[in-house]
Write a protein that holds these residues in place. Structure first.
Motif, short mmCIF file in Angstrom:
data_model
loop_
_atom_site.label_atom_id
_atom_site.label_comp_id
_atom_site.label_asym_id
_atom_site.label_seq_id
_atom_site.Cartn_x
_atom_site.Cartn_y
_atom_site.Cartn_z
N ASP A 61 -43.63 -7.93 -25.08
CA ASP A 61 -43.88 -9.35 -25.34
C ASP A 61 -43.31 -9.80 -26.70
N THR A 105 -44.21 -13.39 -28.15
CA THR A 105 -45.43 -13.53 -28.95
C THR A 105 -45.19 -13.01 -30.36
N LYS A 151 -43.36 -15.77 -32.14
CA LYS A 151 -44.25 -16.90 -32.39
C LYS A 151 -45.21 -16.59 -33.53
N THR A 152 -45.72 -15.35 -33.54
CA THR A 152 -46.63 -14.93 -34.62
C THR A 152 -45.93 -14.97 -35.96
N SER A 198 -47.16 -6.53 -30.43
CA SER A 198 -47.50 -7.69 -29.58
C SER A 198 -47.54 -7.33 -28.10
N LEU A 206 -48.14 -6.35 -24.20
CA LEU A 206 -49.09 -6.69 -23.15
C LEU A 206 -49.80 -5.44 -22.64
N THR A 241 -52.08 -6.17 -30.65
CA THR A 241 -52.87 -6.54 -29.48
C THR A 241 -53.79 -5.39 -29.08
N PRO A 278 -53.89 -9.78 -25.96
CA PRO A 278 -52.45 -9.93 -25.70
C PRO A 278 -52.07 -11.40 -25.55
N GLY A 279 -50.93 -11.76 -26.13
CA GLY A 279 -50.42 -13.12 -26.02
C GLY A 279 -50.99 -14.11 -27.01
N ASP A 280 -51.93 -13.68 -27.86
CA ASP A 280 -52.61 -14.61 -28.77
C ASP A 280 -51.96 -14.56 -30.15
N ALA A 281 -50.88 -15.33 -30.31
CA ALA A 281 -50.15 -15.34 -31.57
C ALA A 281 -50.99 -15.91 -32.71
N THR A 288 -51.85 -13.98 -36.24
CA THR A 288 -51.53 -14.61 -37.53
C THR A 288 -52.76 -14.68 -38.43
#
Length: 374
Positions: free
Chosen positions: A210, A213, A216-217, A278, A280, A301, A318-321, A325
């Motif tokens: 991922d 993510t 994005k983070t 990051s 999954l 993650t 997982p997926g939670d940027a 942060t």
């Protein structure tokens, strides 16, 4: 006279001179000091010199056998033939498809214990990215059969075991043995966070890691903090991650190293403050222990070994940027916690060293051999 027991090990590959899985290579090398190790490899690449120096016997399938099914059938025949010359006490397959299946069938034919280690995606399925062997009904059926009939299944983490059970595949006799790391190779260098903050990501750019993510983070953090990111790993996504980094305006703040030799990883970690994961899914993520051993904080993650360790102060779904942060910003605001976290992480790496992993496998083999002989 050689008094060592003989074991057969079936692998898909990962033992090449240039392309290899370092933890598997190291484990087999250390096992060869205790056993006569016969390796049956689905891959016929040039093998790593350390295995030849360790006096492992290496057998590959004839080149005319192209399919894994034909290779598995060949190895079942070959192991039976070799067993007559020098009997094996254990047959050990790494991965299920079809190395584990071949190991279990060989064990049944020869009436000796079989062990199957599940290192990664053969124990899961993530529909959103079509990752994992259990997406295929035939593979799932074979996995269930293999797990049910193996003398012992080895998984790397309890997280991996729970994922497998969620697909209706379970077994009472499961050993949890993570791959350990060479703590002497990864020197402990604890230090306060740098300015700018140095983040590092180690892993191929593919869907299960991922990397979007990850980008994005980093983008969110870089708007709030002075930081840089180093990305190490082969690009399996044809430049899509780099394009996304450009869209986010952080491409120039990232050093894209590509694939590095394993011997260069300790040096790369030594200059990092935080390893950012990051993924999954991870069966384990050996790099977590490598970072721990080096004094690098890990934020990631809640998968693999990080899920097993259960430190929710440094993990996020997982997926939670945004959560990833926030965790890093909280660490930046509390520099007094960094040293204690580094010390705890180093202790964890020393607990799960490569010698510990060897010891766990030796205990497992000894238990199965004694049970078989009783």
């Amino acid at each position: 006279m050689n008094s060592k027991h003989s074991i057969a090990v079936i692998v898909p590959g990962g033992l090449g001179a240039h392309e290899n899985i370092p933890v598997l290579l190291g484990l087999l090398g250390r096992l060869s000091a205790k056993f006569d190790v016969s390796i049956y490899s689905f891959s016929s690449l040039e093998f790593h010199p350390s295995l030849l120096m360790a006096s492992c016997t290496i057998t590959t399938a004839p080149r005319l056998l192209r399919s894994n099914l034909m290779k598995a059938i060949y190895f079942i025949w070959r192991i039976r033939k070799d067993h007559k010359a020098r009997p094996f006490v254990i047959i050990h397959g790494f991965w299920i498809m079809l190395q584990g299946v071949a190991a279990v069938l060989s064990g049944k034919i020869l009436n000796i214990p079989s062990v199957v280690t599940l290192p990664g995606g053969d124990a899961t399925y993530i529909p959103s990215i079509r990752y994992g062997s259990l997406s295929n009904p035939v593979h799932k059926m074979l996995a269930a059969w293999c797990i049910r009939h193996a003398s012992r299944i080895v998984m790397l983490t309890r997280f991996q075991q729970a994922m497998m059970q969620s697909y209706g595949i379970s077994k009472e006799q499961i050993s949890i043995i993570p791959y350990g790391v060479d703590v002497n190779k990864f020197q402990y260098r604890p230090h306060p966070f740098s300015k700018p903050l140095q983040l590092i990501s180690i892993g191929n750019l593919n869907s299960v890691k991922d990397p979007f993510t990850l980008m994005k983070t980093f983008s969110t953090l870089s708007r709030r903090q002075d930081c840089r990111l180093t990305v190490i790993g082969s690009d399996m996504m044809n430049g899509k991650v780099q394009d996304y980094a450009r869209e986010l305006g952080v491409y120039e703040k990232i050093r894209w190293e590509g694939k590095l030799k394993y011997n260069d990883i300790p040096s790369a970690l030594s200059s990092a403050d935080i390893l950012l994961i990051s993924s999954l899914y991870e069966g384990q993520a050996v790099v977590v222990l490598e970072a721990f051993a080096s004094g690098v904080i890990v934020v990631g993650t809640n998968v693999g070994l990080l899920a097993d360790l259960g430190d929710h102060n440094v993990t996020a779904p997982p997926g939670d940027a945004a959560a990833l942060t926030n965790i890093m910003e909280e660490l930046i605001r509390q520099p007094e916690k960094i040293h204690s976290l580094q010390t705890k992480n180093r202790s964890t790496a020393e607990q799960y060293s490569d010698e510990w992993t060897l010891g766990e496998y030796l205990k497992l083999y000894g238990e199965l051999i004694a049970l078989h002989q009783s």
